[in-house]
Write a protein that holds these residues in place. Structure first.
Motif, mmCIF file in Angstrom:
data_model
loop_
_atom_site.group_PDB
_atom_site.id
_atom_site.type_symbol
_atom_site.label_atom_id
_atom_site.label_comp_id
_atom_site.label_asym_id
_atom_site.label_seq_id
_atom_site.Cartn_x
_atom_site.Cartn_y
_atom_site.Cartn_z
ATOM 1 N N HIS A 1 -17.147 38.060 -26.117
ATOM 2 C CA HIS A 1 -16.771 39.219 -26.929
ATOM 3 C C HIS A 1 -17.367 40.505 -26.367
ATOM 4 O O HIS A 1 -16.779 41.581 -26.521
ATOM 5 N N ALA A 2 -18.533 40.385 -25.734
ATOM 6 C CA ALA A 2 -19.226 41.603 -25.294
ATOM 7 C C ALA A 2 -20.138 41.320 -24.121
ATOM 8 O O ALA A 2 -20.661 40.204 -23.960
ATOM 9 N N LEU A 3 -20.329 42.350 -23.309
ATOM 10 C CA LEU A 3 -21.354 42.347 -22.276
ATOM 11 C C LEU A 3 -22.656 42.810 -22.896
ATOM 12 O O LEU A 3 -22.694 43.795 -23.641
ATOM 13 N N LEU A 4 -23.725 42.116 -22.576
ATOM 14 C CA LEU A 4 -25.057 42.494 -23.037
ATOM 15 C C LEU A 4 -25.799 43.108 -21.858
ATOM 16 O O LEU A 4 -25.890 42.509 -20.786
ATOM 17 N N MET A 5 -26.312 44.321 -22.040
ATOM 18 C CA MET A 5 -27.010 45.027 -20.955
ATOM 19 C C MET A 5 -28.336 45.546 -21.512
ATOM 20 O O MET A 5 -28.458 46.700 -21.928
ATOM 21 N N PRO A 6 -29.383 44.711 -21.525
ATOM 22 C CA PRO A 6 -30.645 45.083 -22.165
ATOM 23 C C PRO A 6 -31.628 45.793 -21.242
ATOM 24 O O PRO A 6 -32.845 45.738 -21.453
ATOM 25 N N VAL B 1 -34.760 40.347 -12.730
ATOM 26 C CA VAL B 1 -35.955 41.156 -12.478
ATOM 27 C C VAL B 1 -36.312 41.877 -13.766
ATOM 28 O O VAL B 1 -35.508 41.968 -14.699
ATOM 29 N N GLU B 2 -37.541 42.403 -13.804
ATOM 30 C CA GLU B 2 -38.049 42.982 -15.047
ATOM 31 C C GLU B 2 -37.129 44.045 -15.627
ATOM 32 O O GLU B 2 -36.867 44.072 -16.834
ATOM 33 N N GLN B 3 -36.628 44.949 -14.769
ATOM 34 C CA GLN B 3 -35.907 46.106 -15.278
ATOM 35 C C GLN B 3 -34.593 45.734 -15.964
ATOM 36 O O GLN B 3 -34.060 46.501 -16.764
ATOM 37 N N LYS B 4 -34.053 44.545 -15.678
ATOM 38 C CA LYS B 4 -32.778 44.146 -16.279
ATOM 39 C C LYS B 4 -32.933 43.619 -17.704
ATOM 40 O O LYS B 4 -31.944 43.507 -18.431
ATOM 41 N N GLY B 5 -34.148 43.266 -18.100
ATOM 42 C CA GLY B 5 -34.411 42.966 -19.506
ATOM 43 C C GLY B 5 -33.894 41.636 -20.014
ATOM 44 O O GLY B 5 -33.742 41.457 -21.239
ATOM 45 N N GLN B 6 -33.643 40.658 -19.124
ATOM 46 C CA GLN B 6 -33.116 39.378 -19.622
ATOM 47 C C GLN B 6 -34.082 38.671 -20.568
ATOM 48 O O GLN B 6 -33.645 37.998 -21.517
ATOM 49 N N LEU B 7 -35.388 38.815 -20.334
ATOM 50 C CA LEU B 7 -36.353 38.179 -21.235
ATOM 51 C C LEU B 7 -36.222 38.745 -22.645
ATOM 52 O O LEU B 7 -36.329 38.013 -23.642
#
Length: 398
Positions: free
Chosen positions: A299-304, A231-237
């Motif tokens: 190596h890391a979690l990405l949370m955009p 969804v938009e708020q999660k910032g995957q784009l």
């Protein structure tokens, strides 16, 4: 102690923290009755969620006749109390974006919940999220049901506090839970100062037993994993745009996107547009064991994200001994410490996100390991599900 958990749709793959809280309370000797308005709409891939679904009573499955009979019995038993609850439902409905009719439906659900709790001898009700589940809990209390509390997660509740009657819900509650200090500050904006002492900070918890000593960081090019609804708020784009920037200097970098949702087609198209089909993998929803496996391979979690409360996946990544690259929003800075447990970037800035991913790629392996150890120690000290569930129980008993 017998607590009824009032929920909207349960279980959901993204609501594992509710399951952990309930099970922690049960492990501490308390009885928990699960009352959800409806079943979740996402497929259940985790066996624990399947077990929770079997243990949950679904209010709307009782049928229209049973629900209406609950209303009639409630009115006949105490007409004055019922009319007071009706006025409360109407008042909240007029403020709400979902309207009056839905709030009358919430009153019907509350009548059933009240009688169910009475029959089960539940002495307290706790709702998760400040939306309709908290409304049902509040109306149930107005009808003579158990005193209630509710946990506010954000960000949705903070987007429409007046429409959700957040201040009213706090005022009528025995106590209200915020999952971060940031959340407590937001609730304090809508509750009168004389109710601020009702607002308690109780973190969402993880099960430390699920996170034994972490595996070493993987060798090779940088690997990232992002977990959440599409969804938009999660910032995957935005993450895909950042990957397009990153691969210019790190052509073997890889991102695994775990989840699904309404933006899946847009995400797939953006991956093709940037020619990143070899750099980005989509898995759909997976169970907790697969999530841990994917974290260990990264190596890391990405949370955009553009808006959050405090994501569970950040806690899980840190417990697994992995770093976090996240946006500087809401409660996230209370857990992720820049250059100690990960990196923080402004929300909505793909360039800054790519720069942080590049910083991880160029950080010495021994420094990454030291940061990951710090991250793990920090989350285990702050987010143990058993410890946090005990706080809930103590507030109920107080």
């Amino acid at each position: 102690m017998h607590v009824a958990y009032i929920l909207n749709s349960y279980p959901q793959p993204s609501h594992s923290f509710i399951r952990r809280e309930i099970r922690a309370l049960e492990a501490q000797g308390h009885t928990v009755t699960r009352l959800a308005m409806r079943a979740g709409d996402a497929p259940l891939v985790d066996t624990q969620d399947v077990e929770e679904a079997a243990a949950t009573t679904y209010v709307l499955r009782a049928g229209a006749l049973t629900l209406l009979m609950a209303v009639v019995r409630s009115f006949l038993a105490e007409p004055a109390r019922f009319l007071s609850a009706l006025r409360l439902a109407v008042s909240c409905g007029r403020r709400s974006e979902v309207g009056l009719i839905k709030h009358l439906i919430y009153l019907v659900e509350a009548a059933y919940v009240t009688q169910y709790c009475t029959a089960a001898h539940a002495t307290h009700a706790h709702a998760h999220f400040g939306t309709n589940a908290a409304t049902v809990a509040m109306l149930s209390a107005a009808l003579g049901g158990p005193a209630y509390s509710f946990t506010v997660h954000g960000p949705e509740e903070y987007d429409a506090p007046r429409a959700l009657s957040l201040g009213e819900k706090v005022a009528r509650s025995k106590f209200t839970v915020a999952i971060t200090s940031f959340g407590r500050s937001q609730l304090s904006r809508w509750a009168g100062p004389d109710h601020w002492d009702k607002i308690k900070v109780v973190h969402c918890g993880i099960d430390p037993a699920r996170f034994p000593e972490p595996l070493p960081m993987p060798d090779g090019p940088p690997r990232f994993v992002a977990i959440g609804r599409f969804v938009e708020q999660k910032g995957q784009l935005l993450a895909i745009d950042a990957m397009a920037d990153l691969v210019r200097s790190e052509p073997q970098a890889h991102l695994t996107l775990i989840g699904d949702g309404e933006l899946r087609n847009a995400i797939e198209n953006r991956i093709v547009e940037h020619d990143l089909t070899n750099n980005i993998t989509l898995t759909g929803w997976v169970d907790e064991a697969r999530i841990l496996s994917e974290l260990q391979a990264a190596h890391a979690l990405l949370m955009p994200s553009f808006a959050e409360g405090l994501p569970m996946v950040i806690m899980e990544a840190m417990a697994a001994g992995r770093l976090v690259i996240a946006t500087y929003i809401a409660g996230t800075p209370e857990l992720v410490v820049p250059e100690q447990t990960g990196w923080m970037v402004p929300a909505g800035d793909a360039t800054a996100l790519a720069d942080a991913m590049r910083a991880l790629a160029t950080t010495a392996p021994e420094t990454r390991t030291r940061m990951a150890q710090t991250a793990r120690a920090r989350v285990l000290a702050r987010h143990d599900a058993q410890v946090e569930a005990a706080k809930i129980a103590a507030h109920i008993a107080a």
